[in-house]
Design a protein around this motif. Structure first.
Motif, PDB file in Angstrom:
ATOM      1  N   GLY A  98       0.839  -1.195   0.000  1.00  0.00           N
ATOM      2  CA  GLY A  98       0.000   0.000   0.000  1.00  0.00           C
ATOM      3  C   GLY A  98       0.873   1.243   0.000  1.00  0.00           C
ATOM      4  N   ALA A  99       0.227   2.401  -0.192  1.00  0.00           N
ATOM      5  CA  ALA A  99       0.985   3.642  -0.270  1.00  0.00           C
ATOM      6  C   ALA A  99       1.622   3.974   1.079  1.00  0.00           C
ATOM      7  CB  ALA A  99       0.053   4.775  -0.692  1.00  0.00           C
ATOM      8  N   VAL A 100       2.799   4.585   1.028  1.00  0.00           N
ATOM      9  CA  VAL A 100       3.479   5.054   2.240  1.00  0.00           C
ATOM     10  C   VAL A 100       4.031   6.444   1.952  1.00  0.00           C
ATOM     11  CG1 VAL A 100       5.273   4.598   3.959  1.00  0.00           C
ATOM     12  CG2 VAL A 100       4.274   2.675   2.712  1.00  0.00           C
ATOM     13  N   ASN A 101       3.834   7.367   2.889  1.00  0.00           N
ATOM     14  CA  ASN A 101       4.479   8.680   2.792  1.00  0.00           C
ATOM     15  C   ASN A 101       5.817   8.563   3.512  1.00  0.00           C
ATOM     16  OD1 ASN A 101       2.194  10.344   1.693  1.00  0.00           O
ATOM     17  ND2 ASN A 101       1.204   9.560   3.548  1.00  0.00           N
ATOM     18  N   TRP A 102       6.906   8.511   2.745  1.00  0.00           N
ATOM     19  CA  TRP A 102       8.227   8.406   3.368  1.00  0.00           C
ATOM     20  C   TRP A 102       8.713   9.793   3.743  1.00  0.00           C
ATOM     21  CZ3 TRP A 102       9.227   3.857   5.120  1.00  0.00           C
ATOM     22  CH2 TRP A 102       8.747   2.734   4.446  1.00  0.00           C
ATOM     23  N   MET A 103       9.038   9.965   5.009  1.00  0.00           N
ATOM     24  CA  MET A 103       9.512  11.269   5.475  1.00  0.00           C
ATOM     25  C   MET A 103      10.863  11.053   6.151  1.00  0.00           C
ATOM     26  SD  MET A 103       6.103  13.025   6.896  1.00  0.00           S
ATOM     27  CE  MET A 103       4.567  12.175   6.939  1.00  0.00           C
ATOM     28  N   GLY A 104      11.890  10.948   5.340  1.00  0.00           N
ATOM     29  CA  GLY A 104      13.225  10.712   5.907  1.00  0.00           C
ATOM     30  C   GLY A 104      13.353   9.278   6.363  1.00  0.00           C
ATOM     31  N   SER A 105      13.583   9.095   7.653  1.00  0.00           N
ATOM     32  CA  SER A 105      13.907   7.745   8.142  1.00  0.00           C
ATOM     33  C   SER A 105      12.668   6.892   8.418  1.00  0.00           C
ATOM     34  CB  SER A 105      14.722   7.862   9.421  1.00  0.00           C
ATOM     35  OG  SER A 105      13.924   8.485  10.410  1.00  0.00           O
ATOM     36  N   PHE A 106      11.494   7.453   8.283  1.00  0.00           N
ATOM     37  CA  PHE A 106      10.293   6.659   8.570  1.00  0.00           C
ATOM     38  C   PHE A 106       9.202   6.957   7.551  1.00  0.00           C
ATOM     39  CE2 PHE A 106       9.722  10.670  10.687  1.00  0.00           C
ATOM     40  CZ  PHE A 106       8.408  10.975  10.444  1.00  0.00           C
ATOM     41  N   GLY A 107       8.161   6.145   7.600  1.00  0.00           N
ATOM     42  CA  GLY A 107       7.028   6.353   6.703  1.00  0.00           C
ATOM     43  C   GLY A 107       5.721   6.266   7.469  1.00  0.00           C
ATOM     44  N   VAL A 108       4.674   6.905   6.911  1.00  0.00           N
ATOM     45  CA  VAL A 108       3.347   6.840   7.515  1.00  0.00           C
ATOM     46  C   VAL A 108       2.352   6.548   6.391  1.00  0.00           C
ATOM     47  CG1 VAL A 108       1.595   8.074   8.863  1.00  0.00           C
ATOM     48  CG2 VAL A 108       4.020   8.605   9.205  1.00  0.00           C
ATOM     49  N   ARG A 109       1.473   5.572   6.611  1.00  0.00           N
ATOM     50  CA  ARG A 109       0.491   5.239   5.581  1.00  0.00           C
ATOM     51  C   ARG A 109      -0.587   6.329   5.503  1.00  0.00           C
ATOM     52  NH1 ARG A 109       1.524   0.644   3.090  1.00  0.00           N
ATOM     53  NH2 ARG A 109       2.432  -1.105   4.243  1.00  0.00           N
ATOM     54  N   PRO A 110      -1.177   6.517   4.309  1.00  0.00           N
ATOM     55  CA  PRO A 110      -2.175   7.588   4.141  1.00  0.00           C
ATOM     56  C   PRO A 110      -3.312   7.529   5.162  1.00  0.00           C
ATOM     57  CG  PRO A 110      -1.602   6.673   2.018  1.00  0.00           C
ATOM     58  CD  PRO A 110      -0.910   5.822   3.043  1.00  0.00           C
ATOM     59  N   GLU A 111      -3.737   6.312   5.536  1.00  0.00           N
ATOM     60  CA  GLU A 111      -4.865   6.229   6.467  1.00  0.00           C
ATOM     61  C   GLU A 111      -4.466   6.585   7.890  1.00  0.00           C
ATOM     62  OE1 GLU A 111      -3.506   3.654   4.962  1.00  0.00           O
ATOM     63  OE2 GLU A 111      -3.354   1.908   6.299  1.00  0.00           O
ATOM     64  N   ALA A 112      -3.152   6.659   8.159  1.00  0.00           N
ATOM     65  CA  ALA A 112      -2.694   7.009   9.508  1.00  0.00           C
ATOM     66  C   ALA A 112      -2.338   8.490   9.609  1.00  0.00           C
ATOM     67  CB  ALA A 112      -1.484   6.157   9.886  1.00  0.00           C
ATOM     68  N   LEU A 113      -2.387   9.161   8.463  1.00  0.00           N
ATOM     69  CA  LEU A 113      -2.052  10.591   8.442  1.00  0.00           C
ATOM     70  C   LEU A 113      -3.340  11.392   8.638  1.00  0.00           C
ATOM     71  CD1 LEU A 113       0.719  11.866   7.917  1.00  0.00           C
ATOM     72  CD2 LEU A 113       0.106  12.050   5.517  1.00  0.00           C
ATOM     73  N   ARG A 114      -3.389  12.213   9.676  1.00  0.00           N
ATOM     74  CA  ARG A 114      -4.595  13.005   9.951  1.00  0.00           C
ATOM     75  C   ARG A 114      -4.407  14.396   9.372  1.00  0.00           C
ATOM     76  NH1 ARG A 114      -6.279   9.560  14.173  1.00  0.00           N
ATOM     77  NH2 ARG A 114      -5.200   7.673  13.528  1.00  0.00           N
ATOM     78  N   MET A 115      -5.522  14.969   8.935  1.00  0.00           N
ATOM     79  CA  MET A 115      -5.444  16.309   8.345  1.00  0.00           C
ATOM     80  C   MET A 115      -6.514  17.182   8.989  1.00  0.00           C
ATOM     81  SD  MET A 115      -5.524  17.142   4.289  1.00  0.00           S
ATOM     82  CE  MET A 115      -3.868  16.664   3.904  1.00  0.00           C
ATOM     83  N   THR A 116      -6.138  18.395   9.347  1.00  0.00           N
ATOM     84  CA  THR A 116      -7.120  19.279   9.978  1.00  0.00           C
ATOM     85  C   THR A 116      -6.876  20.734   9.565  1.00  0.00           C
ATOM     86  OG1 THR A 116      -7.946  20.084  12.103  1.00  0.00           O
ATOM     87  CG2 THR A 116      -5.664  19.385  12.072  1.00  0.00           C
ATOM     88  N   ARG A 117      -7.968  21.511   9.582  1.00  0.00           N
ATOM     89  CA  ARG A 117      -7.834  22.957   9.327  1.00  0.00           C
ATOM     90  C   ARG A 117      -7.505  23.700  10.614  1.00  0.00           C
ATOM     91  NH1 ARG A 117     -12.629  21.583   6.376  1.00  0.00           N
ATOM     92  NH2 ARG A 117     -12.279  21.956   4.176  1.00  0.00           N
ATOM     93  N   ASP A 118      -7.890  23.046  11.739  1.00  0.00           N
ATOM     94  CA  ASP A 118      -7.717  23.721  13.037  1.00  0.00           C
ATOM     95  C   ASP A 118      -6.244  23.830  13.385  1.00  0.00           C
ATOM     96  OD1 ASP A 118     -10.446  23.603  13.129  1.00  0.00           O
ATOM     97  OD2 ASP A 118     -10.448  21.667  14.177  1.00  0.00           O
TER      98      ASP A 118
END
Ligand code: ATP
Length: 324
Positions: free
Chosen positions: A234-254
């Protein structure tokens, strides 16, 4: 009780290509096991060695504890359902199912075949020949023809790939329920990670002729051994030494308190996928990320400034390899 199937350091080296290298695995009786991986990773060659169509260059294959190397394909208590189904076009569904039983000189053939037709829900269509059967029906006949022989292991090579996507999902559920009812061990080859995850009790993910990881669907998805495994499932957002899957990434306007697990982002576009949105956004360092966002939220729009955050336990800490 020995595992129903065991591969010990099995390799298959063709003159020009090492198709399978040092593969070891063991499969418990009654399980649905998936050989998963991208095209050319060696799944089909592995299956063909179990079936007896290819001989290993080295290593051992044991069926219920017995080395099956000296046995011809028809002497092994395994049957194969081919991708193309390979039904006899001039025989009816019933005759296709009976064929192997007659060759074996079985008794009570009528009863066996009737039971099988019921099991795969083809009763009433037994007198039709393959050209008059739909793709899904042909597949059921192919399954019935293999299962009626009561193999110790049923081998299935991309069994759903000839079906259209909608039917594929339905037949996938049927296949799993059929496996549970008959209790026969299934080994299924697929390149589709969703299919392997939904169907299998255990998965061997192969890469370049080797096993990249062996485990339950949860194991390999949540605890991938390396970046190849993580990316394949599945997709992974790699950010340097680690990655986070799209469903684990939270997004907010607040506004949120900034910290090591928060970032500012600029929404680039949001893709509506029916049950959720995939929101693509650019981080301050220019990196593109994707977050899976619930459909009930007010949709994010291109140009919006947002914050993303995630939990520490959702970070995949995996070193980058040479080829991922
Ligand atoms: P696919 O999903 O595309 O069928 P696969 O994972 O099943 O892929 P295999 O069919 O097992 O892969 O093939 C593994 C590799 O071995 C491929 O690179 C293939 O080209 C090679 N290969 C397979 N059979 C032979 C052969 N008879 N001679 C030489 N190379 C072969």
């Amino acid at each position: 009780m020995p595992p129903v199937l065991e591969l010990r350091s099995v390799s298959k080296h063709f003159p020009t290509h090492k198709a399978v290298s040092d593969v070891s695995l063991s499969i418990e009786r009654g399980k649905l096991f998936a050989l998963l991986g991208p095209s050319g990773c060696g799944k089909t060659t592995t299956l063909r060695m179990v079936a007896g169509f290819d001989k290993p260059t080295s290593g051992q294959i044991l069926l219920s504890g017995q080395d099956i190397a000296p046995l011809e394909p028809y002497e092994r208590n395994v049957t194969t359902v081919f991708q193309s189904y390979a039904l006899f076009p001039h025989l009816t569904a019933r005759e296709n199912i009976e064929f192997g039983l007659r060759r074996k000189g079985a008794t009570d053939i009528d009863k066996h075949v009737r039971d099988m037709l019921e099991l795969v829900q083809m009763a009433g269509k037994e007198d039709r020949k393959p050209p008059r059967l739909s793709g899904g029906e042909k597949q059921r006949v192919a399954l019935a023809r293999a299962l009626v022989l009561e193999p110790e292991v049923l081998l299935l090579d991309e069994p759903l790939s000839a079906l259209d996507p909608k039917l594929r999902k339905q037949v996938r559920a049927e296949l799993k329920s059929l496996q549970r009812r008959v209790g026969i061990t299934f080994v299924i080859v697929t390149h589709d990670q969703e299919e392997a995850m939904m169907l299998a009790d255990e998965v061997a993910l192969m890469h370049k002729g080797q096993i990249a990881q062996l485990g339950t669907p949860e194991d390999i998805y949540l605890r991938p051994a390396n970046r190849f495994v993580a990316n394949f499932l599945g997709a992974v957002n790699w950010m340097g030494s680690f990655g986070v899957r799209p469903e684990a990434l939270r997004m907010t306007r607040d506004p949120i308190e900034s910290g090591p697990r928060t970032r500012f982002a600029n929404v680039e576009h949001a893709m509506f996928l029916g049950s959720c949105f995939h929101v693509h956004a650019k981080l301050g360092d220019g990196k593109l990320i994707v977050a899976e966002v619930s459909r009930v939220d007010d949709p994010f729009r291109p140009g919006e400034h947002v914050h993303v955050w995630w939990n520490g336990e959702d970070e995949l800490h995996l070193p980058a390899g040479a080829d991922e």
